[in-house]
Design a protein around this motif. Structure first.
Motif, PDB file in Angstrom:
ATOM      1  N   TYR A  96     -39.219  -5.733   4.404  1.00  0.00           N
ATOM      2  CA  TYR A  96     -38.435  -6.256   3.280  1.00  0.00           C
ATOM      3  C   TYR A  96     -38.119  -5.117   2.304  1.00  0.00           C
ATOM      4  CZ  TYR A  96     -36.942  -9.210  -0.603  1.00  0.00           C
ATOM      5  OH  TYR A  96     -36.210  -9.800  -1.608  1.00  0.00           O
ATOM      6  N   ARG A 104     -40.246 -10.805  -5.226  1.00  0.00           N
ATOM      7  CA  ARG A 104     -38.861 -10.865  -4.732  1.00  0.00           C
ATOM      8  C   ARG A 104     -37.969 -11.596  -5.733  1.00  0.00           C
ATOM      9  NH1 ARG A 104     -39.552 -12.270   1.773  1.00  0.00           N
ATOM     10  NH2 ARG A 104     -40.883 -10.465   2.289  1.00  0.00           N
ATOM     11  N   ASP A 153     -44.188  -4.271   0.614  1.00  0.00           N
ATOM     12  CA  ASP A 153     -44.182  -5.693   0.957  1.00  0.00           C
ATOM     13  C   ASP A 153     -44.543  -5.817   2.434  1.00  0.00           C
ATOM     14  OD1 ASP A 153     -43.333  -8.265   1.918  1.00  0.00           O
ATOM     15  OD2 ASP A 153     -41.946  -8.453   0.243  1.00  0.00           O
ATOM     16  N   GLY A 202     -41.895 -15.261   5.468  1.00  0.00           N
ATOM     17  CA  GLY A 202     -41.845 -15.190   4.013  1.00  0.00           C
ATOM     18  C   GLY A 202     -42.517 -16.392   3.360  1.00  0.00           C
ATOM     19  N   SER A 234     -38.676  -5.021  -4.676  1.00  0.00           N
ATOM     20  CA  SER A 234     -38.825  -4.915  -3.215  1.00  0.00           C
ATOM     21  C   SER A 234     -40.288  -5.015  -2.782  1.00  0.00           C
ATOM     22  CB  SER A 234     -38.280  -3.563  -2.740  1.00  0.00           C
ATOM     23  OG  SER A 234     -39.089  -2.515  -3.264  1.00  0.00           O
TER      24      SER A 234
END
Length: 457
Positions: free
Chosen positions: A85, A309, A329, A335, A314
């Motif tokens: 991510y 997020r 991340d 997620g 980030s």
């Protein structure tokens, strides 16, 4: 025991990615293999832990462009990859605790510092292009490059104080050591082995671009499962005897295996702890005396969701204040929960390791809170792995070459000693120190040994 009786064709010592790939490939060559692992699980520096029902990587986890062998292995084992991510802003914490948001790998350090760092990066890349990764000691000016540390080069080349501080942080982040511990030639070799400095530092387009479904340790798990009974866990190798016809490998419990060849797939510092008879050549022993591992503590903090997020971040951060050097991340592909990984490296890691677990936890969470806000301070779980305390790794990410090691003793790094062959991420001229380098080294060793056993094939 008769020297003409063999229990097995090849013994592989150590089942990190290099040893696992080596054993897997030898079996594909039709060679009879036993792989001996000191720990209770295979994987070496790629090892996993289950946190709230999901696998997480305690060790190496990222792969990126140019790492063709690890992508090929993932495809062969049916493991999918997905991008790390990277949407949103990265964060840099200055020494005074100011937070700077930035995109890409160029934090807003002020124009002079930015130019200074850009110039240093350009010069490192330009010097790295002159290095021969197969034989670094044959590179132009090898002895001059190897006669200085990265620290002395930074002090001489970088003009701004904050530029020097930033490059010191980069060294800690990339090599898990201080610039004073690292030969300039080794830094340049390592950059060239990856392709460029940005190949090392970047997420998109660099070595942190992608992750593996179920974690990098899942690759090790699949390879280990495929070996079945050929893999023996809790079997630390204590002694390797060699003669003209073969080797005898003795495990802690006294079990001795007679084989035609042995592949020692362990970092040089660990390979050196095995008792060899006759003793290893002086150059090989001298080299392994000089190659300590870097110092790393890796943290995995999990949250109900990746809250950073929504704040436009980030999850990637760098800190000049410490103790955290960098974060990323590491949330699952879904997620459906948030995972931040943080690294404490080099002298800071050695320092933090002397404090109580509660003190370490507080220091880490305080730093994480400064970077990402109060929510970061209350993870559902926080898992710590101090790689320097692991008895069969003694550090990470890889062996650090001090001045003089490459030019004086480099040829001993990869050269077989009779029927003893070496593998591991440290022996790869491409992607040294990375999972891909480990995979390459296992393949290279397997092919060399198989060629010796079945010369006709």
């Amino acid at each position: 025991m008769s020297h003409h009786h063999f229990d097995i064709d090849v013994v592989v010592v150590g089942t990190g990615m290099a040893g696992l790939v080596c054993a897997h490939r030898l079996r594909r060559h039709g060679v009879d293999v036993v792989a001996l692992e000191a720990c209770h699980q295979a994987g070496g520096r790629t090892v996993g832990v289950e946190i709230d029902g999901e696998g997480a990587d305690l060790g190496g986890q990222f792969i990126g462009p140019g790492q063709d062998r690890v992508y090929a292995l993932a495809a062969e084992l049916g493991v999918a990859t997905f991008p790390t991510y990277t949407a949103g802003a990265n964060v840099l914490e200055t020494e005074t605790g100011r937070l700077l948001r930035f995109r890409g790998m160029a934090p807003k350090l002020g124009l002079l510092t930015l130019l200074d760092v850009a110039r240093a990066r350009f010069r490192l890349d330009r010097l790295a292009r002159t290095v021969d990764t197969e034989t670094p000691w044959h590179s132009p000016n090898a002895s001059a490059l190897d006669g200085q540390t990265l620290r002395s080069w930074i002090d001489r080349t970088v003009r701004t104080r904050s530029g020097r501080r930033f490059l010191t942080l980069a060294c800690q982040a990339i090599w898990a050591c201080e610039p004073s511990e690292l030969s300039l030639l080794h830094a340049l070799f390592y950059i060239k082995a990856a392709g460029s400095l940005s190949a090392l530092t970047d997420f998109e387009g660099g070595a942190q671009q992608d992750r593996l479904d179920g974690g990098a340790h899942g690759l090790a798990g699949k390879l280990a499962a495929g070996l079945g009974a050929a893999l023996r866990l809790n079997a630390p190798v204590r002694r390797i005897e060699r003669d003209d016809s073969g080797v005898t490998v003795t495990v802690d419990d006294g079990t001795a295996l007679r084989a035609k060849h042995v592949v020692v797939a362990a970092a040089p510092a660990l390979a050196a702890r095995i008792d060899y008879h006759p003793p290893l050549p002086a150059a090989r022993d001298n080299l392994s005396q000089r190659l300590p591992m870097g110092s790393v503590i890796k943290y995995i903090a999990t949250y109900p969701e990746p809250f950073w997020r929504t704040a436009g971040l980030s999850g990637a951060a760098l800190s000049l204040r410490g103790p955290i050097a960098l974060t990323a991340d590491s949330s699952p592909r879904s997620g459906n929960r948030g995972v931040l990984i943080g690294f404490v490296n080099g002298a800071t890691a050695r320092d933090l390791a002397t404090r109580s677990p509660a003190d370490r936890r507080t220091a880490f969470l305080d730093a994480l809170t400064r970077l990402f806000g109060p929510q970061a301070g209350t993870p559902v779980t926080l898992v710590e792995r101090n790689w320097n305390e692991e008895p069969f790794t003694r550090g990470a990410y890889s062996a650090v070459f001090p001045p003089g090691a490459w030019t004086q003793l480099g040829p001993a790094l990869r050269a077989p000693v009779g029927r003893i062959h070496w593998a591991g991420a440290e022996t790869s001229p491409r992607w040294y120190g990375y999972i891909d380098g480990a995979v390459r080294s296992g393949e290279t060793a397997a092919d060399a040994v198989a060629q010796d056993i079945h010369p006709s094939r």
